[in-house]
Design an enzyme around this catalytic site. Structure first.
Site, short mmCIF file in Angstrom:
data_model
loop_
_atom_site.label_atom_id
_atom_site.label_comp_id
_atom_site.label_asym_id
_atom_site.label_seq_id
_atom_site.Cartn_x
_atom_site.Cartn_y
_atom_site.Cartn_z
N HIS A 37 0.86 -1.19 0.00
CA HIS A 37 0.00 0.00 0.00
C HIS A 37 0.89 1.24 0.00
CE1 HIS A 37 -3.41 -2.57 0.70
NE2 HIS A 37 -2.89 -3.03 1.82
N ARG A 62 7.26 -4.96 3.66
CA ARG A 62 6.13 -5.77 3.22
C ARG A 62 6.12 -5.76 1.69
NH1 ARG A 62 0.21 -5.05 5.64
NH2 ARG A 62 0.34 -2.96 4.73
N GLU A 138 -4.52 -12.59 7.06
CA GLU A 138 -5.49 -11.49 7.12
C GLU A 138 -6.82 -11.85 6.46
OE1 GLU A 138 -3.77 -8.10 5.18
OE2 GLU A 138 -2.74 -9.32 3.70
N ASP A 164 -8.33 -6.31 7.07
CA ASP A 164 -8.71 -7.23 6.00
C ASP A 164 -9.36 -8.49 6.57
OD1 ASP A 164 -8.08 -5.94 3.55
OD2 ASP A 164 -5.96 -6.24 3.95
#
Length: 250
Positions: A37, A62, A138, A164
């Site tokens: 993200h 990540r 998630e 999520d």
């Protein structure tokens, strides 16, 4: 870092070395540079990793997925942990291990861009010990398969993404669930982590809630706060305070 405190990690979604340095200077134990993200590209992430002292065990990135080339570049630039999002099967966990670990455990290629990343007589053994392979669970499917995922040889830790996870249960996508299926799912993953002997981490947004989860779920590390959210929150508070001060004087 105090030995009595669980390490705290800040999510960084802004492509800036100064944000990484500011987070560490503020007292965070590490950061998670977020390529999934935000606006950080691979080249930027590799540069940002160089703002983190070489000995920091919580220099996490990540990845956007399981592509081994991108993961290898992050590791060669100094990432000490790779978090892979939305892991739902043991096969996906095996792919992550293959990308993050040197042979014979994985298939990571030798070729660091930062010299002498790992100390020890056997570079591959040292690298495998120092790099954390972190699966992010998630979804409800990931919770159901947690025992199988965490039993994969080479998985070092699991990180739960509650927003999520909530969406996968048909709930509002937010962090900090004290009860309900998300809270229950977190405890199921925590139990699977203890059974497998891997570290357990959770993202939280509120410090008081994070403290409660550290005790309840026995967290080994906690993600708390995102740089862009910090900016937005402080900006709203500042504008509101200015408006209130002007109102008082009128």
């Amino acid at each position: 870092m105090s030995s009595t405190r669980v390490p705290a990690i800040m999510h960084v979604a802004t492509p800036a070395l100064s944000v990484v340095e500011a987070a560490l200077a503020a007292g965070y134990d590490g950061v998670m540079i977020d390529l999934q993200h935000g606006e950080i590209g691979l080249d930027q992430a590799c540069t940002m990793l160089r703002a983190i002292p070489r000995g920091n065990s919580y220099a996490f990135a990540r990845a956007a997925g399981l592509e081994p080339g991108a993961i290898g570049r992050l590791l060669d630039s100094g990432a000490r942990g790779i978090i892979a999002p939305t892991i739902e099967t043991a096969q996906q966990a095996e792919q992550l291990v293959a990308a993050t670990k040197y042979p014979p455990l994985g298939r990571r290629s030798l070729g660091p861009s930062r010299p002498a990343l790992y100390d020890g007589p056997d570079y591959c053994v040292a690298g495998n010990a120092m790099v954390a392979t972190i699966v992010q669970i998630e979804t409800a499917a990931g919770v159901e398969a947690a025992a199988q995922i965490l039993a994969v040889d080479g998985v070092d830790a699991v990180y739960v993404g509650p927003a999520d996870l909530a969406v996968s249960y048909g709930l509002t996508g937010r962090a900090d669930w004290a009860e309900g299926p998300v809270a229950d799912g977190i405890l199921r993953v925590a139990a699977a982590a203890r059974e497998a002997g891997v570290r357990f981490g959770l993202y939280c947004s509120d410090p008081a809630f994070a403290a409660a989860e550290i005790r309840r779920a026995e967290l080994d590390f906690v993600g708390i706060g995102i740089d862009l959210m910090f900016v937005g929150r402080q900006a709203r508070a500042t504008v509101a305070a200015l408006a209130a001060a002007l109102e008082e004087k009128s």
